[in-house]
Design a protein around this motif. Structure first.
Motif, PDB file in Angstrom:
ATOM      1  N   LYS A 333      19.238 -35.394  -9.505  1.00  0.00           N
ATOM      2  CA  LYS A 333      18.365 -34.151  -9.777  1.00  0.00           C
ATOM      3  C   LYS A 333      18.484 -33.703 -11.031  1.00  0.00           C
ATOM      4  CE  LYS A 333      19.072 -31.940  -4.911  1.00  0.00           C
ATOM      5  NZ  LYS A 333      19.702 -31.083  -4.152  1.00  0.00           N
ATOM      6  N   ARG A 336      16.406 -36.137 -13.082  1.00  0.00           N
ATOM      7  CA  ARG A 336      15.078 -35.853 -13.008  1.00  0.00           C
ATOM      8  C   ARG A 336      14.614 -34.548 -13.793  1.00  0.00           C
ATOM      9  NH1 ARG A 336      10.840 -35.183  -8.546  1.00  0.00           N
ATOM     10  NH2 ARG A 336      11.699 -37.276  -7.651  1.00  0.00           N
ATOM     11  N   LYS A 337      15.332 -33.400 -13.629  1.00  0.00           N
ATOM     12  CA  LYS A 337      15.119 -32.139 -14.420  1.00  0.00           C
ATOM     13  C   LYS A 337      14.975 -32.442 -15.912  1.00  0.00           C
ATOM     14  CE  LYS A 337      17.200 -27.688 -15.118  1.00  0.00           C
ATOM     15  NZ  LYS A 337      18.487 -27.005 -14.753  1.00  0.00           N
ATOM     16  N   ASP A 342       6.992 -35.414 -14.895  1.00  0.00           N
ATOM     17  CA  ASP A 342       5.978 -35.576 -13.813  1.00  0.00           C
ATOM     18  C   ASP A 342       5.449 -36.871 -13.639  1.00  0.00           C
ATOM     19  OD1 ASP A 342       6.741 -33.203 -12.879  1.00  0.00           O
ATOM     20  OD2 ASP A 342       5.175 -32.017 -13.760  1.00  0.00           O
ATOM     21  N   VAL A 345       7.465 -39.735 -12.401  1.00  0.00           N
ATOM     22  CA  VAL A 345       7.540 -39.719 -11.222  1.00  0.00           C
ATOM     23  C   VAL A 345       6.270 -39.998 -10.310  1.00  0.00           C
ATOM     24  CG1 VAL A 345       8.017 -38.325  -8.866  1.00  0.00           C
ATOM     25  CG2 VAL A 345       9.404 -37.840 -10.817  1.00  0.00           C
ATOM     26  N   SER A 355       3.463 -39.082  -1.204  1.00  0.00           N
ATOM     27  CA  SER A 355       4.239 -38.022  -0.523  1.00  0.00           C
ATOM     28  C   SER A 355       5.694 -38.066  -0.958  1.00  0.00           C
ATOM     29  CB  SER A 355       4.185 -38.202   0.989  1.00  0.00           C
ATOM     30  OG  SER A 355       4.710 -39.206   1.344  1.00  0.00           O
ATOM     31  N   LYS A 357       6.995 -38.174  -3.949  1.00  0.00           N
ATOM     32  CA  LYS A 357       7.153 -37.538  -5.195  1.00  0.00           C
ATOM     33  C   LYS A 357       7.919 -36.418  -5.339  1.00  0.00           C
ATOM     34  CE  LYS A 357       2.825 -34.499  -4.886  1.00  0.00           C
ATOM     35  NZ  LYS A 357       3.559 -33.506  -5.049  1.00  0.00           N
ATOM     36  N   ASP A 358       8.235 -35.782  -4.088  1.00  0.00           N
ATOM     37  CA  ASP A 358       9.102 -34.941  -4.175  1.00  0.00           C
ATOM     38  C   ASP A 358      10.456 -35.127  -3.688  1.00  0.00           C
ATOM     39  OD1 ASP A 358       7.131 -32.965  -4.627  1.00  0.00           O
ATOM     40  OD2 ASP A 358       6.445 -32.996  -2.489  1.00  0.00           O
ATOM     41  N   LYS A 359      10.731 -36.402  -3.238  1.00  0.00           N
ATOM     42  CA  LYS A 359      12.221 -36.969  -3.016  1.00  0.00           C
ATOM     43  C   LYS A 359      12.787 -37.257  -4.389  1.00  0.00           C
ATOM     44  CE  LYS A 359      12.157 -38.942   1.757  1.00  0.00           C
ATOM     45  NZ  LYS A 359      13.561 -38.060   1.864  1.00  0.00           N
ATOM     46  N   ILE A 360      14.271 -37.124  -4.268  1.00  0.00           N
ATOM     47  CA  ILE A 360      14.840 -37.373  -5.515  1.00  0.00           C
ATOM     48  C   ILE A 360      15.629 -39.020  -5.483  1.00  0.00           C
ATOM     49  CG2 ILE A 360      17.180 -36.703  -6.733  1.00  0.00           C
ATOM     50  CD1 ILE A 360      14.697 -34.823  -6.756  1.00  0.00           C
TER      51      ILE A 360
END
Length: 476
Positions: A333, A336-337, A342, A345, A355, A357-360
């Motif tokens: 996380k 990613r941050k 974006d 990702v 779908s 794209k919201d997983k880590i």
């Protein structure tokens, strides 16, 4: 609970029993990154581990100092498990960082090959232990394959016949997803273009000079104009590797560039490469210089094998995804941050499942059977033209991690990466064990390969006059 020594449960148990040793091996390789055909310390580490496990070692395979085979057992079937250990230039990076932390320009494992080699060795050892437990007939080979990134080591080994008597081959690659590879890849030709002109004083008598650097630049312009008129699935990349010096008041008498030409099969790549060569000749003609072209590496496209992939997918599904813990998620996380955009990702997931794209971290499996095409290239393709071959990808890095970049290097020795590596070892070893228990799998796989090739023999993309020890074949 199955108690057959070649059952999935037994293979998983044997992998778990020695996993810590091979995670430690992967970390040692991560800490000593070495470039193509120069992986001497990495090879020594692998050989020491496999000799200790009872494997017979053959060195200098294909006349490559850093290629070897470790073998255990006797008779058929003969199972190959492919390992790699080369790094990439200019990617030195400390572990667990969320920003670039090295400016030294040294090599780094930007494609996770420290994990790849160690995970394949772990799979080979687990399979060996299973065969030895009941003295089951069969031969296990670990192939130490150098220079996948830029040298095409497996192509040289294939040219030397190293894979000819295999019944099946297995491999894996660290990734951001868990999946069985069902995609083909591009064939590729790597070459060096060396231009020779005539030096002169750039102010006093420039008319007497013939600039090799001008030729390089004109060639690059010509290739860029060609892009509109070549197949859309072809790729051409270049780098100027010698600009002729640093003095602007000298007409550069020598300059050099490296090109990589990719296309879905070797014949198409050769056609595009032929056009690139003509452009180089035109640039030499325009500048009154001469050009020498030398192929330095080549990769065949992968022939996928459904018979093996189906078995591999079932084993991956039964083993289950990596068990990532809170610490794994927290670091992913944070990375990613701070360090992943974006766009990173999106590029990571758009060819598979948007779908995600919201997983880590990927804690499930992608379905089998996608028709997508991998635009990259690998010398695993050369093996796949000789013997039925299957490979898997396992989640070792945060979703969105770009390959060949510092963000991957910094994750390469973390617990999350180890968990993905251990999953890969279990999947490869259990699939190989199934082939030994059920020879019909190999029979179907060989029939499929014969149908794909039409009986055509393997043709190595590297010319016979280029050898791995030749300076012309060094990584560019």
């Amino acid at each position: 609970m199955e108690n057959d020594t070649l059952s999935l449960d037994e293979i998983v148990r044997r992998v778990n029993a020695k996993a810590a040793d091979y995670c430690a091996l992967s970390d040692r390789i991560w800490a000593m990154p070495e470039l193509a055909f120069e992986e001497h310390r990495s090879v020594a580490e692998h050989i020491a581990m496999l000799e200790h496990e009872g494997f017979r070692i053959t060195k200098n395979v294909g006349d490559i100092a850093t290629a070897f085979v470790a073998e255990f057992g006797e008779g058929s079937p003969v199972i190959g498990i492919l390992g790699e250990f080369d790094a990439l230039p200019d990617l030195a990076q400390v572990s667990s960082a969320t920003e670039p932390s090295s400016t030294e320009g040294g090599p780094g494992h930007g494609c996770g090959h420290n994990l790849l080699g160690a995970g394949s060795a772990l799979a080979a050892v687990a399979l060996k232990d299973a065969l030895a437990a009941e003295r089951i007939e069969g031969t296990v080979r670990y192939y130490g394959c150098p220079a996948e990134e830029t040298g095409g080591g497996k192509a040289y080994m294939a040219r030397a016949g190293a894979f000819d008597d295999l019944d099946a081959a297995f491999c894996w690659h660290p990734a951001v997803f868990n999946e069985v590879a069902t995609k083909s890849t591009n064939a590729a030709i790597w070459a060096r273009f060396s231009f020779t002109g005539r030096a002169a004083h750039a102010a006093s008598n420039p008319h007497l000079g013939r600039s090799a650097l001008d030729a390089i630049e004109l060639m690059n312009v010509g290739v860029n104009y060609m892009r509109e008129h070549m197949p859309s699935n072809a790729r051409v990349h270049y780098a100027i590797t010698n600009a002729g010096g640093e003095a602007p008041n000298v007409v550069q008498a020598y300059a050099e560039s490296a090109y990589s030409v990719r296309s879905p099969n070797l014949q198409d790549a050769e056609r595009v490469f032929g056009r690139v060569k003509k452009i180089a000749e035109g640039a030499a003609l325009m500048t009154e210089t001469s050009v020498k072209v030398q192929i330095t590496a080549g990769y065949s496209n992968i022939l996928t094998n459904n018979a093996l992939q189906d078995v591999m997918y079932e084993n991956m599904r039964r083993v289950g995804p990596p068990a990532f813990d809170e610490a794994d998620y927290e670091f992913a996380k944070e990375l990613r941050k701070i360090a992943l955009t974006d766009e990173d990702v999106l590029a990571s997931v758009e060819a598979r499942d948007i779908s995600l794209k919201d997983k880590i971290l990927h804690d499930s499996f992608l379905p089998l059977g996608t028709d997508a095409f991998d635009m990259g290239s690998t010398d695993v393709g050369d093996v796949s033209w000789i013997v039925p071959t299957a490979q898997c990808y396992t989640a070792c890095f945060a979703i969105g991690t770009p390959f060949h970049a510092w963000q991957l290097v910094t994750q390469g020795n973390l617990p999350a990466a180890h968990k993905g590596m251990i999953l890969a070892a279990k999947v490869m070893a259990s699939t190989a064990a199934d082939c030994i228990r059920n020879p019909e799998i190999i029979t179907r796989a060989k029939a499929e390969l014969k149908q794909q090739t039409g009986g055509r023999p393997y043709l190595c993309p590297v010319p016979l006059d280029v050898t791995p020890g030749d300076p012309r074949a060094k990584a560019l």
